[in-house]
Motif scaffolding. Sequence first.
Motif, short mmCIF file in Angstrom:
data_model
loop_
_atom_site.label_atom_id
_atom_site.label_comp_id
_atom_site.label_asym_id
_atom_site.label_seq_id
_atom_site.Cartn_x
_atom_site.Cartn_y
_atom_site.Cartn_z
N UNK A 44 -18.99 -24.00 -0.47
CA UNK A 44 -17.87 -23.08 -0.57
C UNK A 44 -16.87 -23.49 -1.64
N UNK A 45 -17.00 -24.69 -2.18
CA UNK A 45 -16.02 -25.17 -3.16
C UNK A 45 -16.28 -24.52 -4.52
N UNK A 46 -15.18 -24.22 -5.22
CA UNK A 46 -15.29 -23.66 -6.57
C UNK A 46 -15.68 -22.20 -6.59
N UNK A 47 -15.34 -21.44 -5.53
CA UNK A 47 -15.69 -20.03 -5.50
C UNK A 47 -14.79 -19.30 -4.51
N UNK A 48 -14.81 -17.96 -4.62
CA UNK A 48 -14.17 -17.12 -3.60
C UNK A 48 -15.09 -17.01 -2.40
N UNK A 49 -14.53 -17.20 -1.20
CA UNK A 49 -15.28 -17.05 0.05
C UNK A 49 -14.72 -15.85 0.80
N UNK A 50 -15.62 -15.08 1.40
CA UNK A 50 -15.23 -13.86 2.10
C UNK A 50 -15.07 -14.14 3.59
N UNK A 51 -13.94 -13.71 4.15
CA UNK A 51 -13.65 -13.83 5.58
C UNK A 51 -13.49 -12.42 6.12
N UNK A 67 0.86 -1.19 0.00
CA UNK A 67 0.00 0.00 0.00
C UNK A 67 0.89 1.23 0.00
N UNK A 68 0.51 2.22 -0.78
CA UNK A 68 1.28 3.48 -0.80
C UNK A 68 0.61 4.56 0.04
N UNK A 69 -0.55 4.27 0.61
CA UNK A 69 -1.19 5.18 1.55
C UNK A 69 -1.61 4.38 2.78
N UNK A 70 -2.25 5.03 3.71
CA UNK A 70 -2.73 4.33 4.90
C UNK A 70 -4.10 3.73 4.58
N UNK A 71 -4.23 2.41 4.83
CA UNK A 71 -5.46 1.72 4.46
C UNK A 71 -5.86 0.77 5.59
N UNK A 72 -7.15 0.47 5.63
CA UNK A 72 -7.62 -0.57 6.53
C UNK A 72 -7.98 -1.79 5.70
N UNK A 73 -7.44 -2.93 6.12
CA UNK A 73 -7.80 -4.20 5.48
C UNK A 73 -9.01 -4.74 6.24
N UNK A 74 -10.12 -4.88 5.53
CA UNK A 74 -11.36 -5.19 6.20
C UNK A 74 -11.79 -6.64 6.05
N UNK A 75 -11.47 -7.26 4.92
CA UNK A 75 -11.84 -8.66 4.71
C UNK A 75 -10.87 -9.28 3.73
N UNK A 76 -10.91 -10.61 3.65
CA UNK A 76 -10.04 -11.38 2.79
C UNK A 76 -10.90 -12.36 2.01
N UNK A 77 -10.72 -12.41 0.69
CA UNK A 77 -11.42 -13.37 -0.16
C UNK A 77 -10.42 -14.44 -0.60
N UNK A 78 -10.80 -15.71 -0.45
CA UNK A 78 -9.92 -16.82 -0.82
C UNK A 78 -10.71 -17.82 -1.65
#
Length: 903
Positions: free
Chosen positions: A470-477, A423-434
């Motif tokens: 959940x298989x075969x897709x992006x899941x949000x955490x 990141x080149x600025x200040x950011x909040x990471x809110x969720x992760x997709x896997x």
Amino acid sequence: MAQSYPEDKVRLRGRHWALAALLALGTTGLHAQNLNYRTYGTQTGVTAYTDLADTGTVISTPDKDDSNSAAQEIGFTFRYNNQDFTQFILNTNGYLKLGGTAPSPALYYEAAQTFAQGGPFKSTNAADVNLLIPFAADLLGPDAAEYRVATTGTAPNRVCTIQWKNVQDKPRQTTTTGTGATTTVAEQYTGFSFQVKLYEINNVIDFVYNTPTAGAGAAAPKVAVVGLKGSGNGFEQILSVAKNTNVAWSGPTFAQGDYGGIPFVFAKTTLPDAGRTYRFRPAAATDASVAAIYTLGKLPISGVGPQTIQGAVRNEGYTTLTNVPVTLTVAGANSFTSSKTVASIAPGATATVAFDSFTPTATGDNTVTVTATAAGDVTTANNTTTVAQQVTADTYSHATPGVLNTSSYGGTTAVAYLSRFQATDTRSVQSVNVYTNNAASVGRTVYAVVVNAQGAIIARSPDYQLQTADMGRYNTYTLSTPAIVYGTDFFVGLALTPNATSYFPVGTQAENPTRRLSTYSLAIGAGTAPADLSTSNAGKLMIEAVTAPVTCLPPTNLLVSATTSTGATLSFTAPAGTAPAGYSLVYGPAGFDPATAGTPVTGTTSPLALTGLAPATTYQAYVRSTCSSTSASLFSAPVTFTTLCTPPAPLATFPYNENFDGVTAPALPCGFTVLDANTDGFTWTTSTAAARSGANALTYNFNNQSLTTAADDWVFTPALTLQAAQQYLLSFYYRVGNTATPERLEIKVGTAPTVAGMTTTIFTGNNLTANTFTQGTAQPIRVTTDGTYYVGMHVTSAANSFRLSIDDVTLTAGPLAVNQALSQAVAAYPNPTSGLLHIDLRSSKAHQAQATVINSLGQSVLTRTLSTKQPDELDMATLAAGIYTLKIDLDGETAVKRISVQK
């Protein structure tokens, strides 16, 4: 065997080809060190499987189990591995060797479900070179089995076909890890026929398969070897074909080098379709290819800065490429072009080309294309590579959008797989997709993490049990608390919880060579930094970080600097840049949600004081910046603390003993207080790590997060009532955690449990090295006036030391500090007495006198001022029978008499 994917290699899938495609013209040569077949020339498709029937010649072997044939004629000169061959030798186990000398007869893996040993790729026997391997397994030829060769056509377009017909894999034994139990894995394929085709005109090699009959036994995976081998088992001498159990024969993975993660796994549940063909095309003299494009598949419109897109240009030919023009084109929502020239690329080498910086200005879909052009390059299909890119409002990802996974990462241990972003600025990471596409992951528990460069988890999601849906897709955490990244690198990924069997929840896309410093693993709880996996061509992890820019920054380093029984003082570090208008601290019971509960405390600077707390109670607190009436930052990371108990009344009865066993570690006995003078969060507690008696000892552990921070921590006893005429003896036992790291301790006495209140040093140990409990004895304690005092133990050990433990502390009242000559000048009679005690102090010549009667417990039971000019009296009629000490202070000195009261 459950579907499994490597933790160290990811294979690059070859291009699919149409039936109508023409074979490339011309013969090829070879760069001296390498096999002249490359992954770009591997193709898979379907042709007609034509059985040789009676065409050609039957190939005789001594038997149909682990046997080599005599040398057979190809019928023309075939160029392979920089050599010309006119003969070959067939082996019944599904491979052949070009030339007239025989290979080892049993080149196959030695167990049904493992490829740790054996196999033609692993053999170092000098005879096991120049191998063509359509299906190397432990094969058996029943009566119907036949081996045959036929050369058809006319020069220069002849084709030599070598055929294995009606063979089957043998039943094999496998051993269960842990139990040692062995089971027999039945044959999976029977009536299996396959061919090797050698093309005269262009030295192309085809492996062609017919559909076998499924074996009669239970379905179970077995491993085979499929591919080409040149002059040895080095990386550039092998071209391997891999697929997993439930991967169709139409979807193999082609790669240079021996199997690093997945071999060729077959089972009766996945039969080859009739005519399934794997094609291998040799390298040309001049052949430039674009192997990979290194760019973000998704990137936010802000927070990434100028992008330097790179292209990996590989020399697939066997002559050096010079002055190769390479062009980048970005089209779609954004437009950009940059061209570079690569001065030289050696055969088999890859050059990474960095283009001019590109800054997207609009959200939307881009197409990113890199083209390399070499003079005389007739193989143009691999000159251009294109990837999709999405410019988004909030998301980072290396993976190409819209592309399925080619493999997955996982295992059995507590490990996280991470993508690294900047990141080149200040950011909040809110969720992760896997992205997850692995059936073995169903029912397994995972959680998303954000990790810093030191390997510390700075945010995580709640645990989640993966479902079939959940298989075969992006899941949000969604992270429990967003992570703030301050214009720097950060790592985002998915963590596995340990499981008895392997599971692989993190999808990957092939990228060979993998961009450096992009793909990592982290051993959870090991205290180590993330480990770079990109050097093993791990591919692009299908992980997305969903972020948002932050304009109102939260404070950091929230610490508890002091606690009392009803309050606490919390300090923090102001955010960088312009100071906010104020701060809001919210506290409540441990585990509370600061967004919906808790008690607020506001202020304009650090520290902030909390009051009205309950004694001996655990609290949690968060703090955030208030930038305006409508703008507040995210909450900081929480801090947990426990208020002190209600301290006891000052102790006046001696001896006083403390073994620290009346509490549950890490709590301190009531009345003890600590001062973390260096505010590093590491201070005195009770601990079960080392105790002389019972379960606990008072312990200081070093700061293992900052190896340059020395100890500066106090622990104070409860209040003690001490008398000026009495001396007191302090005894304690200590030990260090490691003799190689000496500890430092000083003990002081004073009138307040503060640094300033500690005025008299009674013990100094600057080189404590005993790692068994050793008794320490302080100097006698003498106070000048009666009153309330505290004993303070101060650890000052050097940075990066270890542990100091103290146990079995005893404070006893010693003999009074008496002026014996003055005592002789005091007359006290009658002794024993039952009532009035007459005292004559005239011989002392003192000006002032104070009498104190002390019982056998050390308690003062009678005090009054006496005359020094004439005889005086003490009324002891109210005292119980017993022995008492009469202490008389005469102008600052002490005289004593032993008095017996009788009733």
